[in-house]
Design a protein around this motif. Structure first.
Motif, PDB file in Angstrom:
ATOM      1  N   GLN A  67       1.145   5.902   0.338  1.00 40.05           N
ATOM      2  CA  GLN A  67       0.277   6.924   0.685  1.00 40.05           C
ATOM      3  C   GLN A  67       1.170   8.125   0.184  1.00 40.05           C
ATOM      4  O   GLN A  67       2.382   7.985   0.268  1.00 40.05           O
ATOM      5  CB  GLN A  67       0.391   7.205   2.285  1.00 40.05           C
ATOM      6  N   TRP A  80      -4.469   5.804   2.541  1.00 40.49           N
ATOM      7  CA  TRP A  80      -3.569   4.765   2.129  1.00 40.49           C
ATOM      8  C   TRP A  80      -4.509   4.224   0.688  1.00 40.49           C
ATOM      9  O   TRP A  80      -5.568   4.009   0.789  1.00 40.49           O
ATOM     10  CB  TRP A  80      -3.546   3.875   3.093  1.00 40.49           C
ATOM     11  N   SER A  81      -3.640   3.617  -0.179  1.00 37.86           N
ATOM     12  CA  SER A  81      -4.213   2.928  -1.298  1.00 37.86           C
ATOM     13  C   SER A  81      -4.689   1.874  -0.793  1.00 37.86           C
ATOM     14  O   SER A  81      -4.204   0.944   0.052  1.00 37.86           O
ATOM     15  CB  SER A  81      -3.109   2.907  -2.406  1.00 37.86           C
ATOM     16  N   SER A  82      -5.422   1.011  -1.902  1.00 35.06           N
ATOM     17  CA  SER A  82      -5.624  -0.340  -1.684  1.00 35.06           C
ATOM     18  C   SER A  82      -4.495  -1.080  -1.850  1.00 35.06           C
ATOM     19  O   SER A  82      -3.506  -0.601  -2.969  1.00 35.06           O
ATOM     20  CB  SER A  82      -6.837  -0.881  -2.688  1.00 35.06           C
ATOM     21  N   VAL A  93      -2.797   3.145  -9.279  1.00 29.45           N
ATOM     22  CA  VAL A  93      -3.134   2.966  -7.889  1.00 29.45           C
ATOM     23  C   VAL A  93      -3.818   4.391  -7.722  1.00 29.45           C
ATOM     24  O   VAL A  93      -3.094   5.328  -7.918  1.00 29.45           O
ATOM     25  CB  VAL A  93      -1.826   2.632  -7.206  1.00 29.45           C
ATOM     26  N   GLY A  94      -4.835   4.131  -7.146  1.00 30.55           N
ATOM     27  CA  GLY A  94      -5.601   5.513  -6.562  1.00 30.55           C
ATOM     28  C   GLY A  94      -5.561   5.554  -5.178  1.00 30.55           C
ATOM     29  O   GLY A  94      -5.596   4.756  -4.395  1.00 30.55           O
ATOM     30  N   MET A  95      -5.566   6.910  -5.043  1.00 32.11           N
ATOM     31  CA  MET A  95      -5.729   7.191  -3.207  1.00 32.11           C
ATOM     32  C   MET A  95      -6.532   8.546  -3.271  1.00 32.11           C
ATOM     33  O   MET A  95      -6.622   9.218  -4.311  1.00 32.11           O
ATOM     34  CB  MET A  95      -4.336   7.700  -2.766  1.00 32.11           C
ATOM     35  N   HIS A  96      -7.206   8.681  -2.010  1.00 34.29           N
ATOM     36  CA  HIS A  96      -8.056   9.998  -1.894  1.00 34.29           C
ATOM     37  C   HIS A  96      -7.492  11.071  -0.904  1.00 34.29           C
ATOM     38  O   HIS A  96      -6.644  10.411   0.042  1.00 34.29           O
ATOM     39  CB  HIS A  96      -9.244   9.666  -1.420  1.00 34.29           C
ATOM     40  N   GLU A 103      -3.775   9.825  -8.672  1.00 32.25           N
ATOM     41  CA  GLU A 103      -3.588   8.344  -9.373  1.00 32.25           C
ATOM     42  C   GLU A 103      -2.111   8.347  -9.890  1.00 32.25           C
ATOM     43  O   GLU A 103      -1.531   9.370 -10.339  1.00 32.25           O
ATOM     44  CB  GLU A 103      -4.404   8.079 -10.515  1.00 32.25           C
ATOM     45  N   CYS A 127       1.013  -1.200  -0.053  1.00 27.01           N
ATOM     46  CA  CYS A 127      -0.090  -0.214   0.083  1.00 27.01           C
ATOM     47  C   CYS A 127       0.922   1.317   0.121  1.00 27.01           C
ATOM     48  O   CYS A 127       1.849   1.189   0.500  1.00 27.01           O
ATOM     49  CB  CYS A 127      -0.830  -0.123   1.189  1.00 27.01           C
ATOM     50  N   SER A 149      -2.351  12.117   1.147  1.00 33.36           N
ATOM     51  CA  SER A 149      -3.470  10.961   0.678  1.00 33.36           C
ATOM     52  C   SER A 149      -3.848  10.182   1.730  1.00 33.36           C
ATOM     53  O   SER A 149      -3.088   9.779   2.752  1.00 33.36           O
ATOM     54  CB  SER A 149      -3.303  10.506  -0.658  1.00 33.36           C
ATOM     55  N   SER A 189      -8.635  13.392  -5.617  1.00 33.40           N
ATOM     56  CA  SER A 189      -8.335  11.883  -5.814  1.00 33.40           C
ATOM     57  C   SER A 189      -6.788  11.894  -6.605  1.00 33.40           C
ATOM     58  O   SER A 189      -6.524  12.802  -7.763  1.00 33.40           O
ATOM     59  CB  SER A 189      -9.103  11.357  -6.835  1.00 33.40           C
TER      60      SER A 189
END
Length: 114
Positions: free
Chosen positions: A41, A55-57, A70-73, A81, A39, A53, A79
């Motif tokens: 960040q 943590w990503s999946s 890989v996307g993070m919010h 990517e 994961c 951000s 968002s």
């Protein structure tokens, strides 16, 4: 820009790679029934910016040669990517080491005159 193009290129000179790279290790025993997953960040470290951000999946290291998105919010609703590509290290390290390359998913260059 030439420097940005060089950073995204597959053939980086060794002196550039050594300045940008860092190493990490993890144990397979922490995996819960499947292959280990990473994961990430992202945070903006310029000017004491508060942008961080979530943590990503998780994404796996077993997909060598495939580019993953890989996307993070962010807490402010944005968002982020990045593209993640995984390759095997050359030579004797190929059995033990994988190279994870993280690049921006989009690069926008403004060629308009002011």
């Amino acid at each position: 820009p030439p420097m940005l193009a060089c950073l995204i290129s597959e053939d980086l000179p060794l002196n550039v790679v050594s300045k940008l790279a860092f190493m990490f290790n993890f144990q397979d025993v922490f995996s819960l029934g499947g292959p280990p997953r990473l994961c990430m960040q992202l945070f903006d470290s310029e000017n004491n910016s508060p942008y961080t951000s979530s943590w990503s999946s998780g994404f796996g290291l077993e997909s060598v040669g495939v580019t993953q998105i890989v996307g993070m919010h962010c807490k402010d609703g944005r968002s982020l990517e990045v593209s993640v590509s995984i390759s095997v290290a050359p030579g004797r390290l190929s059995n033990y080491t994988k190279i994870v390359r993280i690049c921006p998913r989009y690069v926008v260059v403004n060629h308009l005159s002011q």
